[in-house]
Structure formats: C-alpha cells, structure tokens
Design a protein around this motif. Sequence first.
Motif, mmCIF file in Angstrom:
data_model
loop_
_atom_site.group_PDB
_atom_site.id
_atom_site.type_symbol
_atom_site.label_atom_id
_atom_site.label_comp_id
_atom_site.label_asym_id
_atom_site.label_seq_id
_atom_site.Cartn_x
_atom_site.Cartn_y
_atom_site.Cartn_z
ATOM 1 N N ILE A 172 0.838 -1.203 0.000
ATOM 2 C CA ILE A 172 0.000 0.000 0.000
ATOM 3 C C ILE A 172 0.872 1.251 0.000
ATOM 4 O O ILE A 172 0.591 2.220 -0.725
ATOM 5 C CB ILE A 172 -0.932 -0.002 1.231
ATOM 6 N N SER A 173 1.936 1.234 0.781
ATOM 7 C CA SER A 173 2.854 2.376 0.826
ATOM 8 C C SER A 173 3.474 2.622 -0.547
ATOM 9 O O SER A 173 3.616 3.772 -0.979
ATOM 10 C CB SER A 173 3.946 2.119 1.873
ATOM 11 N N LYS A 174 3.837 1.546 -1.269
ATOM 12 C CA LYS A 174 4.393 1.675 -2.616
ATOM 13 C C LYS A 174 3.393 2.329 -3.562
ATOM 14 O O LYS A 174 3.743 3.218 -4.348
ATOM 15 C CB LYS A 174 4.769 0.286 -3.167
ATOM 16 N N VAL A 175 2.141 1.873 -3.493
ATOM 17 C CA VAL A 175 1.092 2.412 -4.358
ATOM 18 C C VAL A 175 0.893 3.902 -4.096
ATOM 19 O O VAL A 175 0.774 4.708 -5.030
ATOM 20 C CB VAL A 175 -0.235 1.646 -4.152
ATOM 21 N N VAL A 176 0.862 4.291 -2.826
ATOM 22 C CA VAL A 176 0.668 5.698 -2.460
ATOM 23 C C VAL A 176 1.820 6.550 -2.983
ATOM 24 O O VAL A 176 1.603 7.634 -3.559
ATOM 25 C CB VAL A 176 0.547 5.864 -0.932
ATOM 26 N N ILE A 177 3.055 6.063 -2.834
ATOM 27 C CA ILE A 177 4.227 6.797 -3.317
ATOM 28 C C ILE A 177 4.155 6.977 -4.832
ATOM 29 O O ILE A 177 4.435 8.068 -5.357
ATOM 30 C CB ILE A 177 5.535 6.062 -2.927
ATOM 31 N N LYS A 178 3.758 5.920 -5.553
ATOM 32 C CA LYS A 178 3.637 6.012 -7.017
ATOM 33 C C LYS A 178 2.600 7.047 -7.420
ATOM 34 O O LYS A 178 2.795 7.829 -8.357
ATOM 35 C CB LYS A 178 3.254 4.646 -7.603
ATOM 36 N N GLN A 179 1.468 7.059 -6.710
ATOM 37 C CA GLN A 179 0.416 8.031 -6.999
ATOM 38 C C GLN A 179 0.909 9.460 -6.766
ATOM 39 O O GLN A 179 0.620 10.364 -7.557
ATOM 40 C CB GLN A 179 -0.820 7.752 -6.142
ATOM 41 N N GLU A 180 1.657 9.659 -5.684
ATOM 42 C CA GLU A 180 2.177 10.992 -5.371
ATOM 43 C C GLU A 180 3.175 11.452 -6.437
ATOM 44 O O GLU A 180 3.178 12.619 -6.833
ATOM 45 C CB GLU A 180 2.853 10.987 -3.990
ATOM 46 N N LEU A 181 4.019 10.514 -6.914
ATOM 47 C CA LEU A 181 4.982 10.855 -7.963
ATOM 48 C C LEU A 181 4.279 11.213 -9.263
ATOM 49 O O LEU A 181 4.696 12.140 -9.981
ATOM 50 C CB LEU A 181 5.945 9.678 -8.191
ATOM 51 N N LYS A 182 3.204 10.488 -9.582
ATOM 52 C CA LYS A 182 2.423 10.792 -10.791
ATOM 53 C C LYS A 182 1.804 12.180 -10.700
ATOM 54 O O LYS A 182 1.782 12.938 -11.684
ATOM 55 C CB LYS A 182 1.320 9.743 -10.982
ATOM 56 N N LYS A 183 1.302 12.519 -9.518
ATOM 57 C CA LYS A 183 0.703 13.843 -9.323
ATOM 58 C C LYS A 183 1.740 14.953 -9.514
ATOM 59 O O LYS A 183 1.478 15.970 -10.141
ATOM 60 C CB LYS A 183 0.096 13.942 -7.916
ATOM 61 N N GLU A 184 2.936 14.719 -8.963
ATOM 62 C CA GLU A 184 4.004 15.716 -9.092
ATOM 63 C C GLU A 184 4.397 15.887 -10.561
ATOM 64 O O GLU A 184 4.649 16.996 -11.025
ATOM 65 C CB GLU A 184 5.226 15.286 -8.260
ATOM 66 N N LYS A 185 4.476 14.750 -11.307
ATOM 67 C CA LYS A 185 4.825 14.804 -12.730
ATOM 68 C C LYS A 185 3.768 15.572 -13.510
ATOM 69 O O LYS A 185 4.070 16.421 -14.350
ATOM 70 C CB LYS A 185 4.937 13.375 -13.291
ATOM 71 N N ALA A 186 2.487 15.247 -13.212
ATOM 72 C CA ALA A 186 1.386 15.917 -13.897
ATOM 73 C C ALA A 186 1.390 17.412 -13.615
ATOM 74 O O ALA A 186 1.143 18.242 -14.492
ATOM 75 C CB ALA A 186 0.051 15.306 -13.464
#
Length: 279
Positions: A260-274
């Motif tokens: 779950i922590s991995k998924v959350v980190i990936k989502q946060e990175l995607k948001k930053e990229k966007a």
Amino acid sequence: MAEASNNPNEMSFLDHLEELRWHLIRSVFAIVIVACVAFVMKDFIFDTIIFGPKKMSFPTYRFFCNIATFFGIDSEFCGDSLPFTIQNRTMAGQFSAHIWTSIWAGFIVAFPYVLWEVWRFISPGLHENEKRYSKGFIFVASFLFFLGVLFGYYVVSPLSINFLGTYQVSKEVLNEIDISSFIATVRAAVIACGIMFELPIIIFFLTKIGLVTPEILKKHRKIALVVVLILSAVITPPDVASQIVVSIPVLVLYQVSIYISKVVIKQELKKEKAAKNGK
C-alpha cells in the motif's frame, strides 16, 4: 452556523471545535444506543459471547482438538472443561462488569458509524481527488476492524484463556479468576486485534503525509518480525503451532502495508509529474 457548515474553508477555529463537538456527541449517542441494547441482551452477551471461550465446546477448541486427533496427538483442547472458576469478590462487581461490557459492545458494533462521523469531520478539508480515492475508506477500515475483532475473539482469546486459566505454579494454588480479570482478557484481545488489523489504513495515511516509505518498512521488517513473535509468545500457549497461528495474519498485514505504501508513493509521484507538465 449554517453558513459555516456550507463553507468549511471559511470556518473559524471555534466553529471547527463546535463542529467537532457535534460529531463526537452523535458518535457517543450511537454507542449509548447500542450499549443499551447490549445491556438488555445480558444473557446472550455474557453466557454466549463473553463466557464462550471458557467452554470446551467453543469452535476454536474443537478445531484444534480435531487436528490433534487426526495426527494422534494428546491435546488439552480435547478436555471436558477448563480447570478454573469465575467469581465475583466485590459488591458492585457484576453490575459494573455488566455496564462496562455493554459500553464496549456498543463501541465495537457502532464502530462504522463512529468512523463515518470522523470522516465527515475531516473530509471537507480534503481535495476532490483525495475524496475520490478515499471513497471506500469507511468500508475497508470497518471490514479490517471487524476482521481483527473476530480474530481476537476466535483465536487470541481462547488460546490465552486456555493457557492462562490452566497454568499453575503449584497444585496447591487453585485458579479462581475474578470476573473483571476474565472480561479484561477477552476485551483486550478483541480490541487490540481490531486496532492491529487497521495497520494498512494507518500506513496509508502515514505514507500520505510523508512519515513512512516502503524503504523504511522494508528496513525494519526484521524488527517487526521479532516484535510479532514476542507478542505471539506472550499471548499464546508456549508451543510453536499456536504462535505461528497468531503471527501469520500480522505478518501478512505488514506485507500488505508495504505494498500500500508503494502504491501511495507512485500516486504521489504521478501527481508531481502531472503538476510539472501542467506548468
């Protein structure tokens, strides 16, 4: 007050406190209603639920007895009764136990509603995308809590009661357990496991605010394993099989929390990229 509720971003500190007060009042009211129902259902709550793990006909004892019988092993779980009695030694002991057990039953049953009230209080401060991602929060958190309660009641409680209730330092000392001590053992197992099973939810929010990362969880996995084994050794009989039964769900939850922590980190990175691409 109506305007403050419709415009949560413009609410003052005192308005927020007033809002929180009403959420707490409604939560307490729900717990009291369920507690009153539990108070009336005294026979079922005590004879069937609370004192269930004291009877050798309890499903957990039958399960372990059947396994022992299958492998041709003698087991304490196949006995006729547990060698201890439950007693009350204070004037208001039984009435007090009745009141507090009803309140705790009210909290357990009303947990989803309490969680909903908490969510209603914090949700106005979230962004729309955060609200969308958290739609299943109440369902998942409630499911994990009740799963933990069932695990505590059907696994941890009977194993603890069977071991502690039959343990003797000498044949000269009889086990005559006070009612408050017995109920506290059941309550502690049930509530502790219910909270423990919320680990994935807790890790989700800790990762969201940046306090936890998958790397930190992986780094401390060995320490977590040792802690889990120590706790299992404390609350279960001193045999490897029982400790494994208690340890497995906790270790699975820990591994799920890492994912779950991995998924959350990936989502946060995607948001930053966007956000960067948007600029």
